[in-house]
Design a protein around this motif. Structure first.
Motif, mmCIF file in Angstrom:
data_model
loop_
_atom_site.group_PDB
_atom_site.id
_atom_site.type_symbol
_atom_site.label_atom_id
_atom_site.label_comp_id
_atom_site.label_asym_id
_atom_site.label_seq_id
_atom_site.Cartn_x
_atom_site.Cartn_y
_atom_site.Cartn_z
ATOM 1 N N LYS A 1 4.127 1.355 -4.511
ATOM 2 C CA LYS A 1 5.102 0.761 -5.432
ATOM 3 C C LYS A 1 4.468 0.448 -6.784
ATOM 4 N N THR A 2 3.327 -0.261 -6.718
ATOM 5 C CA THR A 2 2.670 -0.640 -7.967
ATOM 6 C C THR A 2 2.223 0.592 -8.744
ATOM 7 N N THR A 3 1.728 1.588 -8.028
ATOM 8 C CA THR A 3 1.308 2.824 -8.683
ATOM 9 C C THR A 3 2.475 3.435 -9.454
ATOM 10 N N GLY B 1 0.798 -1.231 0.000
ATOM 11 C CA GLY B 1 0.000 0.000 0.000
ATOM 12 C C GLY B 1 0.826 1.274 0.000
#
Ligand SMILES: Nc1ncnc2c1ncn2[C@@H]1O[C@H](COP(=O)(O)OP(=O)(O)O)[C@@H](O)[C@H]1O
Ligand SMILES: [Mg+2]
Lengths: 355, 255
Positions: A42-44, A39
């Motif tokens: 990182k993925t963003t 959350g």
């Protein structure tokens, strides 16, 4: 020269700030990992670099070209996802060929290239299998080969190993690193596993709440954490809450520790002293260490190569990882000396930014 | 491990079997009755009736057209909803389920007023296609929705896109092949609905297969039973075809 550059990239979802002015640059051929708890964004960050998401503010350049508004299909970015990304109705071979087919590469040539790539990831024998006939680790190898087939400028991996068994994970991560180094491909690697990040990266960027807390080579991140968050996120660490005393000392609980590094701080400041458990010694081996405390053993846990000992000291509870091979494991209740080298301790101010 | 069939489940199975096959067997027996003993006369009459063939042909044609129309409408919609607007899924589901609660008479009257100014369309049987598309919506939606939920649409689409594929290539080469059995199931359900729909066809005075079935039922007793058996046979053939088609050479893994 920076191959990839993120400049003040911000991404908000309504009032929620997922990425808060991230700036990051990757040199050509470098592997940088984004490490942080679930959350933290990182993925963003990865999706924005790939083009699947658009930043609210900031710019992204790849090889000097501004790609902030460019479609993902035109960025030349290779992606490896967490899992389930292989096309289920295509064989491994056809999965790897897909990007080449899109680019109009003629059949014989793309067959050959796909076959070579599958051999490169150790799956030459499984070319005709469908994804559901491959293990999780094999699927990720195919996904890697598929991403490399288009000879991307950048390779992006989003927790590629998190769905795999511990053993396969270690094996595959070493292999990813080996391939990445030999191909010299600029890579951004997202993970929440600190061991993974430390072992594969040229540099690690530790993220928290949409910001980069610290970026540096693995040894630096581990040995010289810039913030208490980084220190605790990377491995186990002792955290001794103290006040800066006079003449290179800190006051912790009922006792005073001589730490030369304390001279860099203002007397009276609240600090935490950070000490890695493997730098703490107990019993006879304490001799010669600058910092020495009398301690009572609380628990002693055998972990294989090392034994983790928790001790109560006047400065608070301290954890030590000692070699199991030495013999004479301390028993709970025993009173023994505990010590560490002052040079291995790190002092972080709670009152003002460090450095 | 061997699976044992418990006595209670066996009872249920037998009861279900009796419930299902007994009427069928009785119907079959009745359809074969003649003045003295049994014969295939009713079937002979049926197959030599030109009405049987013309209504069946019309209904199959309408079924095919309906299936194509409803799939063309819903496949891209379902894909788009799963990929870009998962939040809209409950709304689309609600809209697709509406035909369950709208009585056919309302639907026909509604469609008649919609197409009032296109009178040539009202007089062709294709007038029924929009109505049948609406009737098929819930079944087709649920079949496609389940198919799309079984694959990770977003990851697959993004993987394809990062490899350079445009939206059409992604849909036709990556997503649709994985939805083959869902699409076949949706198509078969549509055909079954159209082959069984009586009210609308009868209200709008088109002589479709179900209208013919009803007519036969009112006029010839053994002929109606024979027709029932033939209809069920047709449906089973279609289901068998579906089973084989969805297995095919490229089997998907156990879901
Ligand atoms: N489409 C979205 N809408 C709202 N919030 C989102 C969306 N995508 C991600 N977030 C939020 O942004 C934060 C960062 O997400 P993510 O980048 O996936 O984290 P990580 O990969 O580090 O686990 C999370 O708190 C998540 O809930
Ligand atoms: Mg993530």
């Amino acid at each position: 020269m920076a191959d990839i550059q993120l400049t003040s990239v911000t991404r908000t979802y309504g009032a929620f700030v997922a990425l808060d002015e991230i700036s990051l640059s990757l040199a050509a051929g470098e592997l940088v990992s984004l490490l942080g708890p679930s959350g933290c964004g990182k993925t963003t960050a990865l999706r924005i670099l790939a083009g699947f998401d658009t930043p609210t503010a900031g710019t992204i350049t790849i090889a000097g070209k501004d790609v902030t508004r460019l479609a993902p299909s035109r960025r030349g970015v290779g992606m490896v996802f967490q899992a389930y990304s292989l096309f289920p109705t295509m064989t491994a071979q056809r999965n790897v060929e897909f990007g080449l087919r899109v680019r109009g590469v003629k059949t014989p040539r793309r067959r050959k290239q796909a076959q070579e790539l599958l051999e490169l990831v150790g799956l030459g024998h499984a070319a005709s299998r469908y994804p559901h006939q491959l293990s999780g680790g094999m699927q990720q190898r195919v996904a890697l080969a598929r991403a490399l087939a288009i000879q991307p400028r950048v390779l992006l991996l989003d927790e590629p190993l998190s769905a795999l068994d511990a053993k396969v994970r270690v094996q595959l991560r070493d292999e990813i690193r080996r391939l990445q180094t030999s191909l010299g491909i600029t890579t951004l690697y997202v993970t929440h596993d600190q061991e993974e990040a430390l072992s594969v990266s040229d540099r690690v960027a530790v993220m928290r709440d949409g910001r980069i807390e610290q970026i540096g080579p693995p040894a630096e991140i581990y040995g010289e954490p810039a913030t208490p968050f980084v220190a605790e996120f990377i491995g186990t660490i002792n955290r001794i809450e103290s006040l800066i005393g006079n003449d290179g000392t800190v006051v912790a609980g009922d006792t005073t520790l001589a730490l030369p590094a304390a001279r860099n701080h203002t007397p009276g400041d609240r600090v935490i002293v950070l000490v890695r458990p493997e730098t703490v010694s107990v019993g006879a081996s304490v001799n010669g260490h600058g910092v020495r405390l009398d301690a009572t053993v609380i628990t002693s846990t055998f972990l294989g190569a090392t034994t983790r000992v928790r001790l109560a000291t006047p400065a608070g509870d301290i954890t030590a990882d000692i070699p199991s091979a030495g013999g004479g494991t301390p028993l709970p209740g025993a009173t023994i000396p505990v010590g560490f080298d002052p040079a291995s301790a790190r002092i972080l101010s709670l009152d003002r930014p460090t450095d | 491990m061997t699976r044992r069939v418990s006595p209670s489940s066996l009872t249920v199975l037998i009861a279900g079997g009796v419930f299902f096959f007994l009427p069928l067997a009785a119907t079959l027996e009745f359809s074969l009755r003649a003045e003295h003993g049994h014969n295939f006369a009713a079937y002979g009459d049926l197959f030599s009736d030109p009405q049987f063939w013309s209504t069946l042909k019309l209904s199959l044609r309408l079924a095919g057209e309906t299936a194509i129309a409803v799939l063309a409408l819903l496949v891209p919609t379902a894909y788009w909803v799963h990929l870009r607007a998962p939040k809209l899924r409950p709304l689309v589901t609600f809209l697709c389920v509406l035909p369950f609660v709208v009585p056919p008479i309302v639907l026909v009257v509604g469609l008649l007023s919609v197409f009032r100014n296109v009178s040539w369309f009202l007089s062709t049987p294709q007038f029924l296609v929009p109505a049948y598309v609406i009737l098929a919506l819930p079944y087709v939606w649920f079949a496609l929705d389940a198919g799309l939920r079984a694959i990770d649409v977003r990851t697959l689409a993004e993987a394809a896109e990062s490899l350079g594929a445009g939206p059409f290539r992604t849909l036709f080469q990556v997503i649709l092949p994985g939805l083959r059995s869902a699409i076949l199931a949706a198509g078969l359900l549509t055909v079954a609905i159209v082959l069984g729909e009586f009210t609308m066809a009868s209200l709008s005075l088109f002589n479709t297969f179900p209208v013919y079935v009803s007519y036969v039922g009112q006029t010839k007793a053994t002929g109606a039973s024979a027709l029932t058996i033939v209809s069920i046979g047709l449906l089973w053939a279609a289901m068998l075809a579906l089973t084989f088609a969805s297995r095919g050479p490229r089997r998907k893994g156990a879901a």
